[in-house]
Scaffold this motif. Structure first.
Motif, mmCIF file in Angstrom:
data_model
loop_
_atom_site.group_PDB
_atom_site.id
_atom_site.type_symbol
_atom_site.label_atom_id
_atom_site.label_comp_id
_atom_site.label_asym_id
_atom_site.label_seq_id
_atom_site.Cartn_x
_atom_site.Cartn_y
_atom_site.Cartn_z
ATOM 1 N N SER A 132 -29.491 26.140 -0.574
ATOM 2 C CA SER A 132 -30.733 26.934 -0.604
ATOM 3 C C SER A 132 -31.554 26.680 0.656
ATOM 4 C CB SER A 132 -31.576 26.558 -1.821
ATOM 5 O OG SER A 132 -30.979 27.018 -2.990
ATOM 6 N N SER A 133 -31.618 25.416 1.048
ATOM 7 C CA SER A 133 -32.388 25.065 2.251
ATOM 8 C C SER A 133 -31.787 25.716 3.484
ATOM 9 C CB SER A 133 -32.397 23.547 2.456
ATOM 10 O OG SER A 133 -32.969 22.918 1.358
ATOM 11 N N PHE A 134 -30.465 25.705 3.542
ATOM 12 C CA PHE A 134 -29.774 26.320 4.670
ATOM 13 C C PHE A 134 -30.084 27.824 4.724
ATOM 14 C CE2 PHE A 134 -26.050 28.457 6.471
ATOM 15 C CZ PHE A 134 -26.021 27.867 7.723
ATOM 16 N N VAL A 135 -30.079 28.454 3.561
ATOM 17 C CA VAL A 135 -30.367 29.896 3.493
ATOM 18 C C VAL A 135 -31.774 30.182 4.018
ATOM 19 C CG1 VAL A 135 -30.781 31.804 1.871
ATOM 20 C CG2 VAL A 135 -28.732 30.403 1.639
ATOM 21 N N LEU A 136 -32.732 29.367 3.593
ATOM 22 C CA LEU A 136 -34.114 29.586 4.035
ATOM 23 C C LEU A 136 -34.256 29.329 5.544
ATOM 24 C CD1 LEU A 136 -36.793 30.462 2.763
ATOM 25 C CD2 LEU A 136 -37.426 28.061 2.608
ATOM 26 N N LEU A 137 -33.533 28.337 6.015
ATOM 27 C CA LEU A 137 -33.561 28.029 7.449
ATOM 28 C C LEU A 137 -33.006 29.210 8.254
ATOM 29 C CD1 LEU A 137 -34.469 25.438 8.863
ATOM 30 C CD2 LEU A 137 -32.087 24.709 8.930
ATOM 31 N N MET A 138 -31.930 29.791 7.760
ATOM 32 C CA MET A 138 -31.334 30.929 8.462
ATOM 33 C C MET A 138 -32.250 32.155 8.389
ATOM 34 S SD MET A 138 -28.734 29.912 9.998
ATOM 35 C CE MET A 138 -29.522 28.326 10.191
ATOM 36 N N SER A 139 -33.043 32.238 7.319
ATOM 37 C CA SER A 139 -33.992 33.358 7.237
ATOM 38 C C SER A 139 -35.052 33.244 8.335
ATOM 39 C CB SER A 139 -34.645 33.417 5.858
ATOM 40 O OG SER A 139 -35.628 32.421 5.720
ATOM 41 N N SER A 140 -35.333 32.009 8.755
ATOM 42 C CA SER A 140 -36.271 31.833 9.869
ATOM 43 C C SER A 140 -35.662 32.379 11.160
ATOM 44 C CB SER A 140 -36.604 30.351 10.058
ATOM 45 O OG SER A 140 -37.843 30.043 9.496
ATOM 46 N N LEU A 141 -34.345 32.192 11.297
ATOM 47 C CA LEU A 141 -33.667 32.743 12.478
ATOM 48 C C LEU A 141 -33.743 34.267 12.476
ATOM 49 C CD1 LEU A 141 -31.793 32.634 14.971
ATOM 50 C CD2 LEU A 141 -29.865 32.556 13.392
ATOM 51 N N THR A 142 -33.430 34.876 11.335
ATOM 52 C CA THR A 142 -33.463 36.350 11.284
ATOM 53 C C THR A 142 -34.886 36.872 11.505
ATOM 54 O OG1 THR A 142 -33.594 36.260 8.872
ATOM 55 C CG2 THR A 142 -31.416 36.559 9.828
ATOM 56 N N MET A 143 -35.861 36.087 11.044
ATOM 57 C CA MET A 143 -37.261 36.505 11.235
ATOM 58 C C MET A 143 -37.632 36.488 12.707
ATOM 59 S SD MET A 143 -39.945 37.454 9.492
ATOM 60 C CE MET A 143 -40.719 38.502 10.716
ATOM 61 N N VAL A 144 -37.219 35.428 13.393
ATOM 62 C CA VAL A 144 -37.582 35.343 14.814
ATOM 63 C C VAL A 144 -36.828 36.416 15.615
ATOM 64 C CG1 VAL A 144 -35.917 33.671 15.782
ATOM 65 C CG2 VAL A 144 -38.268 33.607 16.511
ATOM 66 N N ILE A 240 -46.524 38.335 10.258
ATOM 67 C CA ILE A 240 -45.751 38.091 9.039
ATOM 68 C C ILE A 240 -44.675 37.041 9.317
ATOM 69 C CG2 ILE A 240 -44.158 39.175 7.393
ATOM 70 C CD1 ILE A 240 -45.970 41.618 7.502
ATOM 71 N N GLY A 241 -44.161 37.059 10.539
ATOM 72 C CA GLY A 241 -43.194 36.030 10.940
ATOM 73 C C GLY A 241 -43.808 34.632 10.893
ATOM 74 N N LEU A 242 -45.046 34.518 11.358
ATOM 75 C CA LEU A 242 -45.715 33.214 11.331
ATOM 76 C C LEU A 242 -45.818 32.699 9.897
ATOM 77 C CD1 LEU A 242 -48.629 33.682 13.913
ATOM 78 C CD2 LEU A 242 -46.592 32.263 14.154
ATOM 79 N N TYR A 243 -46.191 33.603 9.000
ATOM 80 C CA TYR A 243 -46.301 33.219 7.584
ATOM 81 C C TYR A 243 -44.939 32.763 7.062
ATOM 82 C CZ TYR A 243 -46.876 33.722 2.543
ATOM 83 O OH TYR A 243 -46.885 33.496 1.192
ATOM 84 N N TRP A 244 -43.906 33.517 7.432
ATOM 85 C CA TRP A 244 -42.567 33.203 6.928
ATOM 86 C C TRP A 244 -42.079 31.844 7.456
ATOM 87 C CZ3 TRP A 244 -40.136 35.315 3.001
ATOM 88 C CH2 TRP A 244 -38.813 34.924 2.777
ATOM 89 N N HIS A 245 -42.299 31.604 8.727
ATOM 90 C CA HIS A 245 -41.896 30.315 9.302
ATOM 91 C C HIS A 245 -42.675 29.165 8.667
ATOM 92 C CE1 HIS A 245 -39.380 32.287 12.142
ATOM 93 N NE2 HIS A 245 -40.362 32.841 12.796
ATOM 94 N N PHE A 246 -43.927 29.438 8.339
ATOM 95 C CA PHE A 246 -44.713 28.385 7.690
ATOM 96 C C PHE A 246 -44.097 28.015 6.345
ATOM 97 C CE2 PHE A 246 -48.024 26.995 4.785
ATOM 98 C CZ PHE A 246 -48.502 25.887 5.459
ATOM 99 N N VAL A 247 -43.706 29.042 5.597
ATOM 100 C CA VAL A 247 -43.048 28.798 4.307
ATOM 101 C C VAL A 247 -41.779 27.961 4.523
ATOM 102 C CG1 VAL A 247 -41.769 29.986 2.486
ATOM 103 C CG2 VAL A 247 -43.994 30.821 3.148
ATOM 104 N N ASP A 248 -41.096 28.211 5.613
ATOM 105 C CA ASP A 248 -39.887 27.458 5.937
ATOM 106 C C ASP A 248 -40.209 25.998 6.267
ATOM 107 O OD1 ASP A 248 -37.173 26.993 6.509
ATOM 108 O OD2 ASP A 248 -37.504 27.371 8.633
ATOM 109 N N ILE A 249 -41.239 25.777 7.058
ATOM 110 C CA ILE A 249 -41.538 24.371 7.425
ATOM 111 C C ILE A 249 -42.049 23.592 6.221
ATOM 112 C CG2 ILE A 249 -41.863 24.756 9.903
ATOM 113 C CD1 ILE A 249 -44.874 24.699 9.445
ATOM 114 N N VAL A 250 -42.716 24.286 5.313
ATOM 115 C CA VAL A 250 -43.150 23.593 4.085
ATOM 116 C C VAL A 250 -41.913 23.155 3.294
ATOM 117 C CG1 VAL A 250 -44.272 23.910 1.845
ATOM 118 C CG2 VAL A 250 -45.406 24.691 3.901
ATOM 119 N N TRP A 251 -40.902 24.027 3.273
ATOM 120 C CA TRP A 251 -39.683 23.664 2.544
ATOM 121 C C TRP A 251 -38.940 22.513 3.238
ATOM 122 C CZ3 TRP A 251 -38.372 24.000 -2.203
ATOM 123 C CH2 TRP A 251 -37.079 23.618 -2.578
#
Lengths: 263, 131
Positions: A132-144, A240-251
């Protein structure tokens, strides 16, 4: 109206304001220029003297765009010359640190309080959560990559990456729902112990943040497709990307402190 | 005036690119570079973003593998260091804080460090009273 019109172009003399810029002429920056634009009598308005084009000057000072060219205008900027929206988002994210800091420290305090019942060591499924963590991390890549495409004005790829990010986020939330369900079936309810309450509250809050992010991503993707994003598109995607990355760093923090470090 | 001090001290607007340009926008705030668009894109290329993500994935794998290996007292500090590296890699590169105006850095780190300070103190206080 160009970008420069908003803050810097119309310096003092014709407006009758004192030329304060001369006192700091070496470093006349954006802010000095902005303040110097305001005439002594206040903001110009229709019918007032001292301004050749009152309506235009009013638009300059308020930052409101003239209707026909609204799409081409930059975002509203503060006296620092930076986007108000972006500054607001960073301030919001800074305040969110306090929210999640409170939740994480509450969990750290109570993670050992399970009265001999189900505790972290018995219940966590590290391999599953790692995926799950890996998936969320990769979502940060797609967001950027979505932000990068938006900055290139490539709407098609922006939409594709936004939807991909939303799908990865949905996968993460789905995994979290599965995890919660399996924990509940094993006997770990919300009120079972202080550990369970703090765990569900922390990860639940994070899950809600991810879910809100998914809604924002999908809404933005649809608005991009139907050309309904007003103002600076790249900045909207970036916010929206900033918000998404923040959610990622919290995780990133939750994954280490909650799952990997044993109680 | 506060605005003057920011320019005098080489403040945010001048930190990354010298004196302010037309319109007074901070040169590094690529969103505020104007209606001309985003030609001035500060950040990494797409390939570099993929490389950063690969590094993050490797660190995550390392973190998980550490939980299965007995490395003694180094375990906890190692995990925390890896967590901090991941955290700041995302903040600096994916969130563009490394390339953006310093004001954003201040706004974010203010909240972050306040949170860390307050809650570390709170946790130590609870620890003190519980023992």
């Amino acid at each position: 109206m160009s970008d420069g019109d908003t803050v810097g172009e119309n310096k003092t003399p014709e407006n009758g304001a004192p030329d304060q810029g001369n006192t700091t002429s070496d470093n006349a920056g954006p802010v000095t220029s902005t303040i110097d634009e305001i005439p002594m009598g206040g903001l110009p308005g229709p019918g007032r003297s001292g301004s050749a084009a009152p309506a235009e000057d009013g638009a300059k000072l308020t930052g409101l765009p003239d209707r026909p060219e609204a799409e081409e205008h930059p975002p509203l900027t503060s006296t620092t010359g930076l986007s108000n929206n972006k500054m607001g988002m960073w301030l919001f994210l800074g305040s969110e640190c306090l929210l999640f800091g409170g939740l994480i420290s509450t969990y750290m305090l109570y993670r050992g309080r399970h009265s001999g019942g189900l505790g972290p060591d018995q219940i966590y499924d590290i391999p599953f959560t790692s995926v799950s963590s890996f998936v969320l991390l990769m979502s940060s890549l797609t967001m950027v990559l979505a932000v990068s495409a938006a900055q290139r004005k490539d709407d098609r790829n922006t939409t594709v990456w936004l939807v991909t990010t939303a799908l990865l986020g949905a996968t993460f939330v789905g995994g979290q729902a599965y995890e919660f369900t399996s924990f509940y079936r094993e006997g770990l309810g919300y009120t079972t112990s202080l550990f369970s309450s703090s765990f569900y509250t922390l990860t639940g809050f994070h899950g809600v943040h991810v879910s809100l992010g998914i809604v924002m991503l999908l809404a933005l993707a649809m608005m991009l497709r139907s050309e309904r994003v007003s103002g600076d598109r790249a900045e909207t995607v970036e916010l929206i990307g900033l918000y998404w990355h923040f959610v990622d760093i919290v995780w990133i923090v939750i994954f280490t402190l909650v799952y990997l470090i044993p109680a | 005036m506060s605005t003057d001090t920011s320019t005098e001290s080489g403040g945010p607007a001048s930190d990354h690119g010298g004196p302010t340009t037309t319109g007074g926008h901070g040169p590094t705030d690529h969103q505020a570079t104007g209606a001309a668009g985003h030609e001035e894109h500060h950040g990494l290329s797409d390939l570099q973003y993929v490389q950063v993500a690969a590094i993050l994935a490797v660190i995550t794998g390392l973190e998980v593998s550490l939980t299965y290996i007995d490395i003694g007292a180094v375990f906890l500090p190692a995990l925390l260091v890896l967590m901090v590296i991941k955290f700041f890699t995302v903040v600096l590169y994916f969130m563009h804080l490394k390339f953006d105006n310093r004001i954003f850095t201040v706004l974010f780190y203010m909240g972050l460090f306040l949170a860390v300070f307050v809650y570390v103190v709170a946790l130590f206080t609870f620890q003190f009273f519980s023992s």
